[in-house]
Structures are given as structure tokens and as C-alpha cells.
Design an enzyme around this catalytic site. Structure first.
Site, PDB file in Angstrom:
ATOM      1  N   GLU A 163     104.379  77.630-105.929  1.00 27.27           N
ATOM      2  CA  GLU A 163     103.262  78.555-105.710  1.00 27.27           C
ATOM      3  C   GLU A 163     102.205  78.445-106.797  1.00 27.27           C
ATOM      4  O   GLU A 163     101.000  78.536-106.532  1.00 27.27           O
ATOM      5  CB  GLU A 163     103.790  79.996-105.635  1.00 27.27           C
ATOM      6  CG  GLU A 163     102.769  81.032-105.241  1.00 27.27           C
ATOM      7  CD  GLU A 163     102.227  80.801-103.835  1.00 27.27           C
ATOM      8  OE1 GLU A 163     101.121  80.228-103.748  1.00 27.27           O
ATOM      9  OE2 GLU A 163     102.890  81.172-102.848  1.00 27.27           O
ATOM     10  N   VAL A 200      98.848  75.686-107.008  1.00 36.39           N
ATOM     11  CA  VAL A 200      97.547  75.787-106.344  1.00 36.39           C
ATOM     12  C   VAL A 200      96.998  77.205-106.482  1.00 36.39           C
ATOM     13  O   VAL A 200      97.661  78.169-106.101  1.00 36.39           O
ATOM     14  CB  VAL A 200      97.659  75.431-104.841  1.00 36.39           C
ATOM     15  CG1 VAL A 200      96.306  75.543-104.158  1.00 36.39           C
ATOM     16  CG2 VAL A 200      98.232  74.037-104.660  1.00 36.39           C
ATOM     17  N   ASP A 222      90.620  68.114-110.421  1.00 39.92           N
ATOM     18  CA  ASP A 222      91.594  69.205-110.408  1.00 39.92           C
ATOM     19  C   ASP A 222      91.626  69.865-109.029  1.00 39.92           C
ATOM     20  O   ASP A 222      92.701  70.093-108.455  1.00 39.92           O
ATOM     21  CB  ASP A 222      91.211  70.227-111.491  1.00 39.92           C
ATOM     22  CG  ASP A 222      92.081  71.461-111.445  1.00 39.92           C
ATOM     23  OD1 ASP A 222      93.232  71.367-111.884  1.00 39.92           O
ATOM     24  OD2 ASP A 222      91.611  72.517-110.966  1.00 39.92           O
ATOM     25  N   GLY A 272     104.758  76.159-123.298  1.00 40.87           N
ATOM     26  CA  GLY A 272     103.367  76.470-123.654  1.00 40.87           C
ATOM     27  C   GLY A 272     103.061  77.908-123.269  1.00 40.87           C
ATOM     28  O   GLY A 272     103.957  78.758-123.233  1.00 40.87           O
ATOM     29  N   ILE A 313      97.339  83.273-106.678  1.00 40.88           N
ATOM     30  CA  ILE A 313      97.096  83.556-105.262  1.00 40.88           C
ATOM     31  C   ILE A 313      98.236  82.972-104.428  1.00 40.88           C
ATOM     32  O   ILE A 313      98.505  81.781-104.523  1.00 40.88           O
ATOM     33  CB  ILE A 313      95.758  82.937-104.799  1.00 40.88           C
ATOM     34  CG1 ILE A 313      94.603  83.491-105.637  1.00 40.88           C
ATOM     35  CG2 ILE A 313      95.521  83.192-103.317  1.00 40.88           C
ATOM     36  CD1 ILE A 313      93.253  82.855-105.318  1.00 40.88           C
ATOM     37  N   GLY A 321     105.109  78.946-120.076  1.00 44.09           N
ATOM     38  CA  GLY A 321     106.544  78.982-120.339  1.00 44.09           C
ATOM     39  C   GLY A 321     106.933  80.146-121.238  1.00 44.09           C
ATOM     40  O   GLY A 321     107.909  80.861-120.963  1.00 44.09           O
ATOM     41  N   ARG A 356     108.304  70.274-126.667  1.00 41.89           N
ATOM     42  CA  ARG A 356     108.027  69.184-127.587  1.00 41.89           C
ATOM     43  C   ARG A 356     108.473  69.530-129.007  1.00 41.89           C
ATOM     44  O   ARG A 356     109.091  68.725-129.677  1.00 41.89           O
ATOM     45  CB  ARG A 356     106.526  68.843-127.567  1.00 41.89           C
ATOM     46  CG  ARG A 356     106.303  67.388-127.191  1.00 41.89           C
ATOM     47  CD  ARG A 356     104.850  67.096-126.937  1.00 41.89           C
ATOM     48  NE  ARG A 356     104.333  67.887-125.801  1.00 41.89           N
ATOM     49  CZ  ARG A 356     103.111  67.751-125.311  1.00 41.89           C
ATOM     50  NH1 ARG A 356     102.266  66.896-125.837  1.00 41.89           N
ATOM     51  NH2 ARG A 356     102.714  68.469-124.293  1.00 41.89           N
ATOM     52  N   LYS A 409     100.584  70.547-110.304  1.00 42.28           N
ATOM     53  CA  LYS A 409      99.837  70.019-109.156  1.00 42.28           C
ATOM     54  C   LYS A 409      99.717  68.509-109.175  1.00 42.28           C
ATOM     55  O   LYS A 409      99.754  67.860-108.139  1.00 42.28           O
ATOM     56  CB  LYS A 409      98.452  70.649-109.081  1.00 42.28           C
ATOM     57  CG  LYS A 409      97.647  70.492-110.355  1.00 42.28           C
ATOM     58  CD  LYS A 409      96.435  71.395-110.384  1.00 42.28           C
ATOM     59  CE  LYS A 409      95.724  71.278-111.724  1.00 42.28           C
ATOM     60  NZ  LYS A 409      96.437  71.937-112.836  1.00 42.28           N
ATOM     61  N   LYS A 413      94.806  69.976-105.958  1.00 43.65           N
ATOM     62  CA  LYS A 413      95.254  71.192-105.269  1.00 43.65           C
ATOM     63  C   LYS A 413      95.001  71.073-103.764  1.00 43.65           C
ATOM     64  O   LYS A 413      95.843  71.433-102.942  1.00 43.65           O
ATOM     65  CB  LYS A 413      94.529  72.406-105.837  1.00 43.65           C
ATOM     66  CG  LYS A 413      94.895  72.666-107.306  1.00 43.65           C
ATOM     67  CD  LYS A 413      93.928  73.648-107.962  1.00 43.65           C
ATOM     68  CE  LYS A 413      94.290  73.886-109.423  1.00 43.65           C
ATOM     69  NZ  LYS A 413      93.206  74.580-110.160  1.00 43.65           N
TER      70      LYS A 413
END
Lengths: 440, 440
Positions: free
Chosen positions: A131, A134, A203, A13, A138, A16, A46, A107, A207
Site C-alpha cells: 500500500e 503508491v 517517480d 530510516g 492513500i 522504519g 546500514r 515502488k 507508481k
């Protein structure tokens, strides 16, 4: 120069495709920095026929993630499919079981199966880096897992959902309703057609559960999070907050208390002059309070194809810079067997300041009654203000706003419940927790 | 569990003593996290007899840093003496030449000899870690060296001197003079008896030179930094800045430009509603702007024994978690032979907004003359304001404040020089550069 690090990517997507493009365009630069080239040798997604604007001619296409993870000649399996279940779950397990390092931005997968996957990684000498899972770009995982080693963490909190922060910022800046701002967020692609997962706080909760484990060395407990979304926040709340020197943010907070660890996601009043209050729009921020270092705050892009790809790339580069079998960083900061059980602190025992907004009918004695109900529950008030709207006829409903000193959630609930029985309330009371940075 | 990582510490001041205490008190926790114990086996300091409140009974005392570095049976040499020359310089060289990893908090040493030391480290397979050297506890070295791998950095800037930020914050909040705030900083231990190194910007310059090398992959050029301290900042500047929507901070800025890399340390106007403007007191902040990730801002304690010890501990833990000879992270992000030469962009070609405060005698035509001199130098103005102090007699000096749109430093200097020849200026003009976060 050492042999190339061979990468397989599952999921092409936005993230990627950005990752493939960056790895190809910056091949030489990365080889210099990492001491060896990084090559994408296998991919799966897909739809094979879709044009993603990237060159996949040198890669082997696998029919699905399971076969890529199980069969491809790769050093690192990069999982960018998302979702807590299959195909991501089984594919990551298969890769780790072969001793193949895994880099993931997922996540939901970690919140559901993180500790099991970390155990498999340890057993087979593989790294599990995440990394990007979350707060996007950052580097909060690295800060908790590496920089703060040896520190005892007391609290981690942050703005970890760009959709919610965009909506709250826009409501305040433009005086618009929640619904209007949500629509605008959807138009701009900041919110999904079905926005529930973001605006209800799920969401952020995913995280937060990962940060909690890293911060406190406990097993992940994603189902033990107190959850309140932002759908009930009105422009009246935002304006009242501003008048009192606060701004409303959806925070995820994990905090060590005497009775266990609090994990909570809810709209929160933060002081207007705090640094985190200035974090606007889709930007994320995470604060970590620890006993040796003090307070560390990191602010940056929490989502987006490029920011996420950058975090994934950093994770890949860490593997490239190490030698096979060299690194022993446990996925959640300590070996799985050394993780502590998670003890949940109940939200009823949360201690903090509260903002309470009541709409009441305009009659004598209401103000005194509210003050009495607070006093009965031993709640000490920082302020109590009656706001009369101008241009309303006498007898129209009035707004009363209370700000409490630190008190127990249980006391606040009892006081509000007893006020509700008095018969002068119009509509539901609004209760918003106040969170203060350590320094403020 | 693997063998203990053996540490030698040179320098037992506030940071060194804190580090020894933490390593002893948290031995078990660190062993769990790092996969092996960390043991302090050797130390040296100026005065052996001094009571530091720490237990050194299990350590070997060396007479000096040179002999500790050369002879001690250690895996890591921790240099906490400070100073760009000996004994630190030779001791670090000696340790690295034996393949012993080095962890240092010494910005002066790195600014002067960083690249030479990185070369020796690479040659002997040793790591040179120095998170504590820049912005104390903020993990900015790790972010640049690891998290942002693959990104092209366009600008790094920050508040990297707590003394200056404390003084500027106090001046604004309490309306006090620079001198009064400096005295208070000295009383609180935030400023040295001889404060020149902090308030003239040299300390920030050392740190900036290290960030520049990491960010742009260039050799360190600590002597090529444009430097202006905060001693000329008056309360009038601070008040004028606030009126115009700015706050004054001492920033170190490194920026890629067409003609090379700008490195500059000077008082800077930042927008009041930017996150960095809210960073108060001794707290530090560093922002990194990169092409894939976007803008990352980190805020935290920039100094103090514990915060510095925490950063040193993180560096030691990174070594403990790796296996001997395993890690190949080059000290400045790329191998020394791959570092690019540093090309200095001249400050005269700096492009940005400017704040100019002029005190002029009160006579007709002055305002027009100033506007004309600006126009002649093709400087476009965002605002020009004449401020009359109330309660002053007519004819008293007036203040004129100009804020320019983006322009060249050279043009500003020429315009100001020509205004100075006009004869209506009272005292020296004040010129302060404006810096805007990418997003603002």
C-alpha cells in the site's frame, strides 16, 4: 488471544523508525484490533550504532537484509530499504520463497520485479502487500485490489508526486519561477538535492506502472510509459491556464483505449472547478473510473515518514487479522498466470484536448496561418486568443494560445511541426494535454 | 479452484437486481480474481412474479427472508431489504447465528442494532460486512476498519446525503429557492416523495453513527446526534457564504473532544477553496483525520443501484478471497467486548467558528448593539458586515452578517438570545457553524 505476529524490519530510516515506535507505543491497541499482538523481533539497517530514538533491545540485529530474510524467525518481512536492485530484491525473494509474507513501500522494486515477486508469493502461499508504494497514505492499492473487485476500470490518474505538486502550486500562488520554487522545495526537504527523479516524472511513472497492472490486470510495463516532466512549465503557462479556466498538475494517467493501454506522465491542464484541481502542495490524489462504481477520488498525504508508516502498518494489520495460509488475495488482483499481456497504446494516437502556446513575431497573417495549419490537420479549436502584453513596443513578440477540442496527438504534432516551418515562431511551442474528470 | 461461494440475496430492488446481473455476467472474471466462483443460489423478494430482467432459473426462491436466512444452503446472506426492524433484523440475526456471513447495505439496521449483530457475528465466526451502508461506493468502511488500523482518529466528517448536496449545489449554481430545487430533485428521482428523512438529516445521522463507532471504537449512539436539516437554508445564506469565501454543505461530523464525542449533522460553511467544497451534486465525500496518516478524503457516488452493488460486491469478494473461518476482522474494528462506552459531548460546548445572519430594522445604534452583545459573551469577530440591498427605500430592513473566530456554541446562543430581546430583529436569526479542514 492468538500468538503474536512476528515482524522483521529491513531499513530503519524515517519510515522504519516511525513504524517501530508506533508498533511499540500502540501494542495493546493493535492487539485488540488485530486479535493478536504484533512484535518486532528482528531488524537490520546500514548503521547499527546510530541513535534512532527507538528501543531495539528486544530485537535481534541482523548484519544485512539477506540474512534477516533468510534466517529470522518471522512471519512478516517488512522491506523499507528502497531501490529496485539488491539488497532489497534478493531479500524480498528470499522471504517470499520461505512463505514469509512481505510488506514493502518500495515502488522501484515493484515496478522492476513486481510480477516475478507476486509469482513467488503465490507459489509459497505468502502475501505481498505494498500500500505504501503508491501515493503514500492513500489506500489506493486496497481500493483497486479489493473494493473494486468485479469492476472494469477505464482510467486511473492522479497527482502522485508531492515535490512536483508543491512546485506547481507555489508557482501559481506566488507567481514565482520554476527554479525559485524548486529551490524552496529543496530548502523545505520536499525535493532532493538531485531532484531529477521527481521533476522529470520518473517517480510518478514507477507508481503509475503499479496502478496500471492492478487496474487493468496486465503485466507491469514500467518502461512503456510516455514521460514529460515539469521543468519546461513556465509561469506564463500557469497564468494562461488560469485565464482559460484550467490549472496545471503533473498527472500520471493510465487509460484503456481501442489500441491498447496508454500510460503517460506529463504536465496536464485540469479544469479549475474540478476536485483534483484543488489538491494543493505536497498532497497526492488518485482517481479511479470504473464501470459499476463510477468515479472514486482519494486525496491524502503521499509521502512523509508517518503517512508511509501508517500504510505499512495497515498492510501488517491485514496479515495479523488473517490466519496463516488463509488469505488468497493475489498481489496484483489476479493470479500471475491470469495477468494479461500489456499492449502499449502509442502516445501519437492519444485523443484529447490540447493547450498550445506559441510566441510569434508581430506581423500580418500569422494568426491566419496558424488557424489554417490547424484546420489542415482537422483540429477543431475551442478557443484561439492573441495576448498582447501591455507596455511592449509595437512589433514585439506576441503570444497566441490555442485550446483544441478532442483531437489526436498525431494531428497536433503535425500542425505544430508545419507551423515551425513558417518562420514566424520565437522559441519553442508549448503543448500541454488537457485531462477532464468523467463528470466534468 | 476452490468450491464456489454460495450466495443468498434477500431483496431484489434496484441494487439486488444489479448485483445478480453483475455476478452472472462477470462470473469468470470474478472467479479469476477471487480464486473461486461466486454463485447466487437462493433469493427472496416481495413479489415473485415481477420481471426484473434477470435470470433466476438457477436459484431457489424462498417465501421470505427469515426462511432464506434460516434454511438456505448458503455461505453468505446478502441483505438488501432495508429498514431497521423485521424482516431484515431477524433474518440477519438468524444467518449470523448459523455462522453464515452477512453483507448488508442497511444503515438503519446497523444504526439500531449494529453492535448486537456484531456480537452475534463474532460468537459464530461470521463476518458482518457493510461497505454499502455508508456513502455508497466510497470505501470508507474499509479505510477505517483496515487501512487506518493503529491510528487514533480525531475527526470524521462528510457529505453523506446526495439529495441534500444536489439541492444545495443547485440553489447556489442557479440562484433558485430551496423549494424549487427540492421539486427538481424529486422530478429527477434524487429525492423521495416524502423527502423529510433526507432533508432533515436523519439519513446522514444513521451513516454518521456507524462511522463514529468505527472511528472511535465506541458503541453506536444513533440517538445522541445533534440534528439540523437544510430546510431553513435560503438563497441569501448561500450568497452571503459565497461573498465571505464559504460554501454551504450538509455535513455529518463526529469529533473527539475533551468532554466526549460530538456527533452532529447540520448545514455547515466550508471554505470555498477546500477540496470538499468542490464536491457537487449527488456526489458524496468523507474525510478522516488521524494522528499517523493525517487527512484522507474520499469522494465518490453515494447512492444509485450500481455504485451500491459495487460496494456489496467488494464485500462479497473479500469473503470469497478468504477461507472459511479464516478472517477475524471485527465488524466495528475491535471486538464488541472491547468497544468503549459512548460519551456524548453536548452541542452547547461545541467550539468553532459561526456565521450569523441577522435581519434588522434600519435605525441608529443597531450595529453597535449587536457588536456589544457579542463582546459581552466574549465572542471575537472575524468580520461584521452590513449589507444594504440596492433599490430598497431607506428605512427598509437591513442584513447584518457576522463571522466569529472559534468560540463556544453556548456563547453564541446567549448572544443571539440577548439580541432577540432588543426589539430590532426582523424574523429569526440564522446561525450556521463553520467547519475547516485540518490543513486549511
Amino acid at each position: 488471544m492468538a500468538d503474536a505476529l512476528k515482524i522483521g524490519i529491513a531499513g530503519l530510516g524515517t519510515v522504519g523508525a516511525a513504524l517501530v515506535r508506533i508498533l511499540q507505543e500502540r501494542r495493546d491497541m493493535l492487539a485488540t484490533t488485530c486479535g493478536r499482538p504484533i512484535e518486532v523481533v528482528a531488524v537490520t539497517a546500514r548503521d547499527k550504532s546510530r541513535d534512532r530514538g527507538i528501543d531495539l533491545s528486544a530485537t535481534t540485529w541482523f548484519a544485512d537484509a539477506a540474512s534477516l530474510a533468510a534466517d529470522a524467525d518471522i512471519d512478516v518481512f517488512v522491506e523499507l530499504m528502497g531501490g529496485s536492485g539488491d539488497p532489497a530484491y534478493s531479500a524480498v525473494k528470499a522471504a517470499l520463497s520461505r512463505g514469509v509474507h512481505v510488506v514493502t513501500a518500495n515502488k522501484a522494486l515493484l515496478a522492476a520485479h513486481g510480477i516475478e515477486l507476486a509469482g513467488i508469493a503465490e507459489e509459497h502461499g505468502a502475501l505481498l502487500n505494498y500500500e505504501a508504494a503508491v501515493a503514500g497514505g492513500i489506500p489506493v492499492i486496497k481500493a483497486l485490489r479489493e473494493s473494486l473487485t468485479g469492476n472494469t476500470i477505464s482510467r486511473v490518474y492522479g497527482i502522485m508526486n508531492g515535490t512536483c505538486n508543491y512546485i506547481l502550486t507555489k508557482m501559481e500562488k506566488e507567481g514565482l519561477s520554476f527554479e525559485a520554487c524548486l529551490k524552496e522545495a529543496q530548502r523545505l526537504g520536499y525535493a532532493e538535492a538531485d531532484p531529477a527523479f521527481d521533476i522529470e516524472g520518473n517517480d510518478t511513472a514507477h507508481k503509475l506502472s503499479i496502478l496500471t497492472s492492478l487496474a487493468f490486470g496486465t503485466a507491469i510495463a514500467a518502461d512503456d510509459i510516455y514521460l514529460e516532466g515539469i521543468t519546461n512549465i513556465s509561469i506564463d503557462d500557469i497564468n494562461a491556464a488560469a485565464d482559460l479556466g484550467y490549472r496545471i498538475k503533473l498527472l500520471g494517467v493510465a487509460q484503456r483505449t481501442e489500441s491498447g493501454i496508454e500510460q503517460r506522465v506529463h504536465p496536464t491542464m485540469v479544469p479549475l472547478d474540478s476536485v483534483i484541481a484543488q489538491v494543493d502542495g505536497v498532497t497526492n490524489a488518485v482517481a479511479i473510473e470504473s464501470d459499476i462504481l463510477g468515479e472514486l477520488l482519494m486525496v491524502g498525504p503521499g509521502a512523509g515518514g508517518n503517512a508511509t508508516a501508517s500504510a505499512v502498518l495497515g498492510d501488517i494489520a491485514d496479515i495479523a487479522k488473517s490466519r496463516p495460509g488463509a488469505q488468497t488475495v493475489p498481489a496484483f488482483g489476479r493470479p500471475v498466470t491470469a495477468l494479461l499481456p500489456y499492449t502499449r497504446a502509442q502516445i501519437q494516437s492519444h485523443e484529447g484536448g490540447y493547450f498550445i502556446r506559441l510566441t510569434v513575431i508581430d506581423k500580418a497573417g500569422v494568426f491566419a496561418s496558424i488557424a489554417t495549419r490547424m484546420a489542415e490537420n482537422k483540429i477543431s479549436l475551442e478557443s484561439i486568443v492573441q495576448r498582447s502584453k501591455t507596455h511592449t513596443e509595437s512589433g514585439a513578440p506576441q503570444t497566441i494560445i490555442l485550446v483544441t477540442h478532442a483531437t489526436m496527438e498525431d494531428a497536433v504534432r503535425k500542425a505544430v511541426a508545419s507551423i515551425k516551418t513558417e518562420g514566424y515562431l520565437v522559441g519553442e511551442p508549448q503543448v500541454i494535454r488537457i485531462e477532464r474528470p468523467k463528470a466534468a
